[in-house]
Scaffold this active site. Structure first.
Site, PDB file in Angstrom:
ATOM      1  N   CYS A 289       0.615  -1.554   0.078  1.00 29.26           N
ATOM      2  CA  CYS A 289      -0.162  -0.207  -0.039  1.00 29.26           C
ATOM      3  C   CYS A 289       1.166   1.383  -0.418  1.00 29.26           C
ATOM      4  O   CYS A 289       0.477   2.322  -0.603  1.00 29.26           O
ATOM      5  CB  CYS A 289      -1.328  -0.060   1.048  1.00 29.26           C
TER       6      CYS A 289
ATOM      7  N   ARG B 138       7.354 -11.223   5.011  1.00 34.18           N
ATOM      8  CA  ARG B 138       6.873 -10.479   6.532  1.00 34.18           C
ATOM      9  C   ARG B 138       7.663 -11.574   7.229  1.00 34.18           C
ATOM     10  O   ARG B 138       8.095 -13.030   7.494  1.00 34.18           O
ATOM     11  CB  ARG B 138       5.660 -10.773   6.838  1.00 34.18           C
TER      12      ARG B 138
ATOM     13  N   GLN C 152       0.813 -11.175  -3.103  1.00 31.48           N
ATOM     14  CA  GLN C 152      -1.239 -11.048  -2.987  1.00 31.48           C
ATOM     15  C   GLN C 152      -1.373 -10.645  -4.310  1.00 31.48           C
ATOM     16  O   GLN C 152      -1.194  -9.844  -5.152  1.00 31.48           O
ATOM     17  CB  GLN C 152      -1.370  -9.893  -1.947  1.00 31.48           C
TER      18      GLN C 152
ATOM     19  N   ASP D  67      -3.424  -7.803  -4.637  1.00 34.57           N
ATOM     20  CA  ASP D  67      -3.344  -7.263  -4.108  1.00 34.57           C
ATOM     21  C   ASP D  67      -4.051  -5.825  -5.465  1.00 34.57           C
ATOM     22  O   ASP D  67      -3.401  -5.960  -6.376  1.00 34.57           O
ATOM     23  CB  ASP D  67      -1.707  -6.553  -3.379  1.00 34.57           C
TER      24      ASP D  67
ATOM     25  N   HIS E 201      -5.712  -1.075  -5.013  1.00 32.71           N
ATOM     26  CA  HIS E 201      -5.768  -0.653  -3.673  1.00 32.71           C
ATOM     27  C   HIS E 201      -6.653   0.067  -5.140  1.00 32.71           C
ATOM     28  O   HIS E 201      -6.484   1.510  -5.552  1.00 32.71           O
ATOM     29  CB  HIS E 201      -4.740   0.797  -2.902  1.00 32.71           C
TER      30      HIS E 201
ATOM     31  N   LYS F  51     -14.537  -2.557   7.399  1.00 31.28           N
ATOM     32  CA  LYS F  51     -14.047  -3.022   6.591  1.00 31.28           C
ATOM     33  C   LYS F  51     -14.682  -4.446   6.497  1.00 31.28           C
ATOM     34  O   LYS F  51     -15.888  -4.671   7.120  1.00 31.28           O
ATOM     35  CB  LYS F  51     -12.115  -3.909   7.108  1.00 31.28           C
TER      36      LYS F  51
ATOM     37  N   HIS G  95      -8.256  -0.505   0.622  1.00 30.48           N
ATOM     38  CA  HIS G  95      -7.512  -1.447   0.589  1.00 30.48           C
ATOM     39  C   HIS G  95      -8.620  -3.071  -0.200  1.00 30.48           C
ATOM     40  O   HIS G  95      -9.247  -3.186   0.432  1.00 30.48           O
ATOM     41  CB  HIS G  95      -6.278  -1.691   1.901  1.00 30.48           C
TER      42      HIS G  95
END
Length: 651
Positions: free
Chosen positions: A345, A374, A392, A394, A396, A476, A522
């Site tokens: 992000c 991570r 991911q 991912d 946004h 969320k 997100h």
């Protein structure tokens, strides 16, 4: 005498003396309810029947028919009964804590000798003996000093430490007795041990666990158990566990030759050709879906200077999970500190910030197959489901407040289509609302929470509220899918975030010509490719949809004279884009079929003298006992249609 007004689920209210217990309330309603009662729900909190009610409240009396409170009590009481059984068998064992977890409980013990499988059997037998004794369960309230003195006298050092950790805020300390055995506990509990199902539990395993999770403290022994309301539910759970073991992605990964992991790269995956084929097929599918839904794809750096992580807030709040990279930069007085990115992000905001953005550019849907790293403790790693390096799906979405509801609805519909294509029709949505500690005005939270809820309804889906579970900066949605054997997996998310654009100074020019902050959504559908592929493998038991299978067809010869025809069949299938291999080894056809079936190849085409002569193939599908003989051309056409990915089938 002071009175309290108690309101019941039917809407009726009655007056009771202040301090009335839930047991007394149940008895006042009916003798039958008094016998069936196990606990109460008071203003949404779970209450022991022995606890006093001192203020006006809404009250519901729970029985074993109330699934959630019943299972919580059963599992909590079984933890205590297990600890009592252990100390009955081995009086020198020291007890610690025993919380309820999903499907059961665990309890940590300090014992010099390790527990054996035979010990677990002895503990189970003693537990049933305690249950059948129907010993009363009672609760008392003690002062801190009395509790500490009691545990010092009985030689329970862990309990002494636990009492010392309880905040000294004037609140009493609750002690529970199960017969003549006592434990420190917040409760609630059942009213006697006989309310537990003697045939509804099983002790599963023993594992090591450090006291309070601290590797510098004592290593304890943790016994895990599962508990249900009756033998039928227990049996169903154990059957599910057996099926899950058969479907374990690590086992199937070996059989299908998909990946391996080794100690030189903990939490990292070595993908083999078959596994990487699944990965790239899934990634290609997601890329096509995102392109069709108006996403732009970006790619951002793996290693980023700490300055960005400080600005985003991750350095202060997430540093322990980050891999730090120090570099001796030329001409620098000290080492430059960077970090492998744990999420994408902040980098996406950097892309957004390049150049001037207008309200006409919003919503901007920015996607990345972002490789992240991570630090996960080694004990938490689990095959490809829990790793340190992952990618991911991912994205946004940068939008205005007014666009949140539409973009959320659009995302839910996007996610629903993907889950259906991948074989997951059963999934749920949870809406996590404002936590106690938060930023932003109440009006803003009201507006955004309502937008998410309305978007779910507009998309045609109900949702479950998780009150207080949102992030400090916004609510969320969590999307939990159910696999083929009934297990739930939380995969998709949509998080409303006005905070990061503020921290990283993201702006756009509004219709009024002034600068405004965008809202950042997100969002992820799969979560991570690694974990989702593990879920796919287990849910489908390795029998992936034909379009996702790494090896779709094997053409196997029955006799060596058919080898040339085998190659012709392979060439015809490859010309149609199928992933096909030839097996012309000098082995019996039954051996070949067993080997390729174990590797979960969906279709095996066997060819012998008759097939060569008639230009046919014998078709054997994975999991089917019957075979069929079909013309080669018709088989090639049918399989090529079957191999089309679901998003391309309608194009």
């Amino acid at each position: 005498m002071a009175q309290v007004s108690l309101t019941f689920p039917d809407g009726n209210a009655r007056e009771f003396p202040a301090g009335v217990t839930a047991a007394e309330v149940a008895a006042s309603i009916s003798k039958s309810l008094s016998k069936k009662a196990i606990s109460a729900t008071v203003n949404g909190a779970h209450y022991d029947l022995q606890w006093p009610i001192d203020a006006d409240a809404s009250v519901a009396i729970n029985t074993m028919a109330d699934e959630a409170p019943a299972l919580e009590l059963i599992r909590h009481d079984l933890a205590h009964v297990m600890a009592r059984a252990v100390q009955s068998l081995w009086p020198d064992v020291k007890v610690t804590i025993g919380p309820v977890i999903e499907n059961g409980w665990y309890y940590d013990f300090d014992r010099e000798e390790p527990f054996t499988p035979e010990d677990l059997g002895a503990i189970e037998a003693k537990m049933r003996e305690i249950i059948n004794a129907r010993d009363p369960v009672r609760t008392e309230v003690w002062s801190r000093s009395d509790a500490i003195a009691h545990y010092e006298k009985t030689g329970e050092p862990y309990k002494v430490e636990l009492v010392g950790m309880i905040p000294d805020d004037g609140q009493p300390i609750r002690m529970y007795w199960h017969g003549d055995w006592q434990d420190l506990c917040r409760g609630p509990h059942l009213q006697h041990t006989g309310q537990l199902p003697a045939d509804g539990f099983k002790l599963m395993s023993v594992a090591g666990a450090y006291w309070r999770g601290d590797s510098d403290r004592a290593m304890l022994q943790r016994i895990y158990g599962v508990g249900f309301k009756d033998r039928k539910d227990l049996k169903a759970h154990l059957t599910m566990l057996e099926e899950a073991a058969k479907r374990d992605h690590r086992k199937l990964g070996r059989e299908m030759d998909l990946f391996h992991m080794q100690e030189e790269a903990p939490g990292q995956i070595f993908w083999h050709p078959n596994g990487w084929r699944i990965y790239t097929l899934l990634q290609d599918y997601m890329r096509r879906k995102q392109d069709a839904d108006g996403y732009v794809e970006v790619n951002t750096p793996q290693v980023v200077n700490r300055k960005l992580w400080e600005a985003s807030g991750h350095w202060d709040n997430y540093q322990e999970n980050m891999f730090i990279v120090e570099v001796d930069e030329e001409h620098a007085r000290e080492k430059t500190i960077n970090a492998l990115k744990p999420m994408n992000c902040p980098c996406h905001v950097q892309v957004f910030n390049q150049g001037l953005k207008s309200y006409r550019d919003l919503p901007l849907r920015m996607a990345e197959f972002g490789s992240c790293n991570r630090y996960e403790p080694s004990g938490a790693l689990h095959g490809i489901m829990r790793v340190r390096g992952f990618t991911q799906d991912d994205a946004h979405i940068f939008c205005t407040d007014a666009q949140i509801e539409y973009e959320t609805k659009k995302f839910i519909e996007f996610l629903a289509g993907i889950y259906a294509d991948l074989g997951f029709e059963d999934w749920t949505i949870k809406l996590s609302t404002r936590p106690e500690k938060r930023i932003g005005s109440e009006e803003s939270w009201d507006r955004v929470e309502a937008a998410l809820g309305d978007a779910c309804k507009a998309a045609g889906y109900d949702f479950e509220l998780q009150e207080g579970e949102g992030a400090f900066y916004g609510p969320k949605l969590e999307f939990t899918l159910t696999d083929a054997i009934g297990r739930d997996w939380q995969c998709g998310t949509l998080q409303v975030d006005p905070n990061l654009p503020e921290r990283l100074d993201a702006t756009y020019i509004g219709q009024d010509g002034a600068k405004h902050r965008p809202v950042m959504l997100h969002r992820a559908v799969l979560g991570s490719f690694e974990r989702f592929i593990g879920i796919l493998i287990e849910s489908h038991a390795g029998r992936l949809p034909f379009w996702l299978a790494p090896r779709q067809v094997v053409v196997a010869s029955i006799i060596s004279e058919a080898d040339e025809y085998v190659q012709e069949v392979v060439a015809a299938l490859r010309a149609k884009g199928l992933r096909v291999e030839a097996d012309i080894r000098n082995e019996k056809i039954n051996y070949k079929v067993r080997e390729h079936s174990l590797a979960k190849v969906p279709v095996i085409l066997a060819v012998g003298a008759r097939e060569v002569e008639e230009r046919t193939v014998t078709v054997r599908r994975l999991g089917e006992k019957q075979t069929s003989v079909a013309p080669l051309d018709a088989t090639v056409d049918a399989l090529s249609l079957e191999a089309i990915a679901p998003d391309q089938a309608t194009q």
